[in-house]
Design an enzyme around this catalytic site. Sequence first.
Site, PDB file in Angstrom:
ATOM      1  N   CYS A  43      -2.174 115.012  32.953  1.00 53.11           N
ATOM      2  CA  CYS A  43      -1.911 116.610  32.816  1.00 53.11           C
ATOM      3  C   CYS A  43      -2.122 117.031  31.542  1.00 53.11           C
ATOM      4  CB  CYS A  43      -0.389 116.976  33.100  1.00 53.11           C
ATOM      5  SG  CYS A  43      -0.163 118.774  32.690  1.00 53.11           S
ATOM      6  N   CYS A  48      -4.452 119.347  33.670  1.00 55.23           N
ATOM      7  CA  CYS A  48      -4.128 120.625  33.667  1.00 55.23           C
ATOM      8  C   CYS A  48      -4.410 121.357  32.386  1.00 55.23           C
ATOM      9  CB  CYS A  48      -2.576 120.840  33.900  1.00 55.23           C
ATOM     10  SG  CYS A  48      -1.955 119.683  34.750  1.00 55.23           S
ATOM     11  N   LYS A  51      -7.949 121.409  31.098  1.00 52.04           N
ATOM     12  CA  LYS A  51      -8.940 122.105  31.983  1.00 52.04           C
ATOM     13  C   LYS A  51      -8.742 123.609  31.852  1.00 52.04           C
ATOM     14  CE  LYS A  51      -6.911 123.183  35.606  1.00 52.04           C
ATOM     15  NZ  LYS A  51      -5.974 122.905  37.026  1.00 52.04           N
ATOM     16  N   TYR A 179      -9.482 121.207  44.839  1.00 55.04           N
ATOM     17  CA  TYR A 179      -9.343 122.154  43.646  1.00 55.04           C
ATOM     18  C   TYR A 179     -10.077 121.801  42.369  1.00 55.04           C
ATOM     19  CZ  TYR A 179      -5.524 119.705  41.241  1.00 55.04           C
ATOM     20  OH  TYR A 179      -4.675 118.592  40.440  1.00 55.04           O
ATOM     21  N   GLU A 183     -12.647 123.980  40.485  1.00 55.32           N
ATOM     22  CA  GLU A 183     -12.371 124.607  39.166  1.00 55.32           C
ATOM     23  C   GLU A 183     -13.427 124.213  38.285  1.00 55.32           C
ATOM     24  OE1 GLU A 183      -7.375 124.519  39.417  1.00 55.32           O
ATOM     25  OE2 GLU A 183      -8.584 122.643  38.529  1.00 55.32           O
ATOM     26  N   HIS A 437       2.503 150.247  38.833  1.00 59.54           N
ATOM     27  CA  HIS A 437       1.174 150.969  39.041  1.00 59.54           C
ATOM     28  C   HIS A 437       0.536 151.192  37.752  1.00 59.54           C
ATOM     29  CE1 HIS A 437      -1.812 152.942  41.046  1.00 59.54           C
ATOM     30  NE2 HIS A 437      -1.713 154.088  40.097  1.00 59.54           N
ATOM     31  N   GLU A 442       0.647 145.030  42.929  1.00 64.35           N
ATOM     32  CA  GLU A 442       1.308 146.120  43.679  1.00 64.35           C
ATOM     33  C   GLU A 442       0.930 146.163  45.118  1.00 64.35           C
ATOM     34  OE1 GLU A 442       0.363 150.361  43.077  1.00 64.35           O
ATOM     35  OE2 GLU A 442      -1.184 149.793  41.430  1.00 64.35           O
TER      36      GLU A 442
HETATM   37  C1  FAD Z   1      -8.735 117.550  36.340  1.00 63.04           C
HETATM   38  C2  FAD Z   1      -7.224 117.743  36.589  1.00 63.04           C
HETATM   39  C3  FAD Z   1      -6.573 118.978  36.754  1.00 63.04           C
HETATM   40  C4  FAD Z   1      -5.594 119.261  37.146  1.00 63.04           C
HETATM   41  N1  FAD Z   1      -4.740 120.474  37.065  1.00 63.04           N
HETATM   42  C5  FAD Z   1      -3.307 120.726  37.507  1.00 63.04           C
HETATM   43  C6  FAD Z   1      -3.090 121.829  37.228  1.00 63.04           C
HETATM   44  O1  FAD Z   1      -3.401 122.663  36.970  1.00 63.04           O
HETATM   45  N2  FAD Z   1      -1.789 122.108  37.531  1.00 63.04           N
HETATM   46  C7  FAD Z   1      -1.083 121.151  38.023  1.00 63.04           C
HETATM   47  O2  FAD Z   1       0.438 121.098  38.428  1.00 63.04           O
HETATM   48  N3  FAD Z   1      -1.372 119.556  38.011  1.00 63.04           N
HETATM   49  C8  FAD Z   1      -2.726 119.454  37.986  1.00 63.04           C
HETATM   50  N4  FAD Z   1      -3.333 118.156  38.138  1.00 63.04           N
HETATM   51  C9  FAD Z   1      -2.386 116.953  38.456  1.00 63.04           C
HETATM   52  C10 FAD Z   1      -1.217 116.411  37.444  1.00 63.04           C
HETATM   53  O3  FAD Z   1      -2.239 116.158  36.116  1.00 63.04           O
HETATM   54  C11 FAD Z   1      -0.565 115.294  37.933  1.00 63.04           C
HETATM   55  O4  FAD Z   1      -0.254 115.770  38.746  1.00 63.04           O
HETATM   56  C12 FAD Z   1       0.498 114.890  36.938  1.00 63.04           C
HETATM   57  O5  FAD Z   1      -0.110 114.427  35.595  1.00 63.04           O
HETATM   58  C13 FAD Z   1       1.021 113.811  37.524  1.00 63.04           C
HETATM   59  O6  FAD Z   1       2.050 113.175  36.875  1.00 63.04           O
HETATM   60  P1  FAD Z   1       2.446 111.700  36.685  1.00 63.04           P
HETATM   61  O7  FAD Z   1       3.461 111.436  35.687  1.00 63.04           O
HETATM   62  O8  FAD Z   1       2.678 111.151  37.991  1.00 63.04           O
HETATM   63  O9  FAD Z   1       1.156 110.537  36.390  1.00 63.04           O
HETATM   64  P2  FAD Z   1       0.070 110.723  34.991  1.00 63.04           P
HETATM   65  O10 FAD Z   1       0.300 112.107  34.198  1.00 63.04           O
HETATM   66  O11 FAD Z   1      -1.224 110.732  35.567  1.00 63.04           O
HETATM   67  O12 FAD Z   1       0.628 109.770  34.083  1.00 63.04           O
HETATM   68  C14 FAD Z   1       0.586 108.367  34.241  1.00 63.04           C
HETATM   69  C15 FAD Z   1       0.661 107.548  33.028  1.00 63.04           C
HETATM   70  O13 FAD Z   1       0.681 106.299  33.344  1.00 63.04           O
HETATM   71  C16 FAD Z   1      -0.101 105.530  32.518  1.00 63.04           C
HETATM   72  N5  FAD Z   1      -0.424 104.133  33.111  1.00 63.04           N
HETATM   73  C17 FAD Z   1      -1.177 103.702  34.356  1.00 63.04           C
HETATM   74  N6  FAD Z   1      -0.808 102.311  34.421  1.00 63.04           N
HETATM   75  C18 FAD Z   1       0.110 102.021  33.654  1.00 63.04           C
HETATM   76  C19 FAD Z   1       0.346 100.785  33.368  1.00 63.04           C
HETATM   77  N7  FAD Z   1       0.319  99.752  34.147  1.00 63.04           N
HETATM   78  N8  FAD Z   1       1.053 100.365  32.063  1.00 63.04           N
HETATM   79  C20 FAD Z   1       1.326 101.463  31.238  1.00 63.04           C
HETATM   80  N9  FAD Z   1       0.863 102.956  31.406  1.00 63.04           N
HETATM   81  C21 FAD Z   1       0.282 103.097  32.473  1.00 63.04           C
HETATM   82  C22 FAD Z   1      -1.547 106.401  32.397  1.00 63.04           C
HETATM   83  O14 FAD Z   1      -2.283 105.952  31.252  1.00 63.04           O
HETATM   84  C23 FAD Z   1      -0.871 107.584  32.458  1.00 63.04           C
HETATM   85  O15 FAD Z   1      -0.659 108.269  31.058  1.00 63.04           O
HETATM   86  C24 FAD Z   1      -4.570 118.048  37.648  1.00 63.04           C
HETATM   87  C25 FAD Z   1      -5.156 116.853  37.542  1.00 63.04           C
HETATM   88  C26 FAD Z   1      -6.477 116.629  37.243  1.00 63.04           C
HETATM   89  C27 FAD Z   1      -6.931 115.122  37.274  1.00 63.04           C
END
Ligand code: FAD
Length: 460
Positions: A43, A48, A51, A179, A183, A437, A442
């Site tokens: 994110c 997010c 972006k 999306y 986007e 308004h 609205e």
């Molecule tokens: C281009 C794009 C736009 C988006 N826009 C939106 C939006 O507008 N609104 C919205 O709500 N969501 C959006 N999302 C989705 C959102 O980013 C994810 O749903 C959210 O980040 C999920 O959080 P998470 O904690 O599950 O995983 P992540 O945020 O992906 O975090 C996982 C972390 O784990 C780390 N990792 C992975 N494997 C290992 C390992 N073995 N050891 C140590 N670290 C590790 C990774 O490096 C990463 O930092 C978007 C996603 C993308 C790709």
Amino acid sequence: MAKNDVDLFVIGGGSGGVRAARIAAGYGAKVMVAEKYRLGGTCVIRGCVPKKLFVYASRFSGEFEDAAGFGWTVPQSSFDWATLVANKDREIGRLEAAYGAMLEKAGVRVVKDRAVLDDAHAVRLANGSRVRAGYVLIATGAAPSYGDPIPGLEHVISSNEAFHLSEFPRRVLIQGGGYIAVEFAGIFAGLGSHVTLVYRGEKILRGFDDDVRAHLRVEMEARGIRVLTGCKVTAVEKAGGHYSVQLSGGNQIPANRVMFATGRRPNVAKMGLEEVGVAIAGDGGIAVDEYSRTTRQNIYAVGDVTNRINLTPVAIREGHAFADTVFGGKPTAVDYTNVPTAVFSDPEVGTVGLTETEARARLAQTDIYEAMFKPLKATLSGRDTCVLMKLVVDGLSDRVVGCHVVGEGAAEITQVAAIAVKMGAKKADFDATIALHPTAAEELVTMRKKTATHLRAAAE
Ligand SMILES: Cc1cc2nc3c(=O)[nH]c(=O)nc-3n(C[C@H](O)[C@H](O)[C@H](O)COP(=O)(O)OP(=O)(O)OC[C@H]3O[C@@H](n4cnc5c(N)ncnc54)[C@H](O)[C@@H]3O)c2cc1C
């Protein structure tokens, strides 16, 4: 029995992992987080936040055009991609540091390393050290997936690389209908690229309301984005200084950049999951129960790696609920109904609740209230655009079960409308609310005339 080094080891410092770590530490747990790339996760680093910054950048061109009708003379504008990327990177760096400081303040120890499960109670870091933990939380997120291999796939980028292109691409081809694809089509088009969006299905934005899907396509095309549906990229060839993209059906399209936004795959590979008995569900995500517990008693998983609703606020809520359940003595299951979501396309989409199709499959009677109108701003700007607003109502209870908006400010409107939908507001409550308004929103409280009523056939 060996003593644990920590009470909780969190693998992944993204939205879900960071929240879980902080809240668990607040309950007195000794917590360690491993992050292999950058704190903040998808994110903050490449989702997010960057972006949305790009989306803001892309919208100025339309504003400059619209200004003329309001009496402004805007001198020839020019855009510098390198400035945008550098400024965005500075802000992302600031946020990443803020995440680190916040965890430190909460007493959470962060290790910048890849971590995998060694056994159910131990994690192995890439630096070779082993940490014993009472509980392990897997919050490793997801990564772009490119689909079936095709010739020239090595030339294709994903959203990850799109945030760091060294040069601004004049012609971009994006494959995907979700999306992220939509986007980025809007971002590149707004910044001045010629954009072609290629999608194998018939309608973009699968899972959204059909009217939203159709309307957004019309609006995107009106902004100069070429949308090709019912076809896919079959090969990408380097042709001098650009790429030649071969589509099924015979079309060949030149592009300076080819981006695939064809879905994301949970990060479960080579994590030692199978070896310790953590099961993977049919959709590729880690299988969890309502409390995010995996098939191993002391191992939990939250966020995109579980492939439930892949949005930041959902991952955060899951991480928080996990900490409350395991360390706060308050078993908490996340409620997945009426999660609002937006598409930061141009124009924006905001949606909460059921689509018309979903409502018609579930409800005995579905009433539709729909309005399509030219926004006030477009009268003077002369822009050829329409706002779409749609309420899906349970015809028997009068409850508003779905709200869909396409137009400027749709995301902001929908966040607030989502409170009403979540509370179970009836159409009569919307009607009783006095309009603010002049706004586009609205329309949501002034739509009196049903545009359709659907009765479910008795046999269904
Ligand atoms: C281009 C794009 C736009 C988006 N826009 C939106 C939006 O507008 N609104 C919205 O709500 N969501 C959006 N999302 C989705 C959102 O980013 C994810 O749903 C959210 O980040 C999920 O959080 P998470 O904690 O599950 O995983 P992540 O945020 O992906 O975090 C996982 C972390 O784990 C780390 N990792 C992975 N494997 C290992 C390992 N073995 N050891 C140590 N670290 C590790 C990774 O490096 C990463 O930092 C978007 C996603 C993308 C790709």
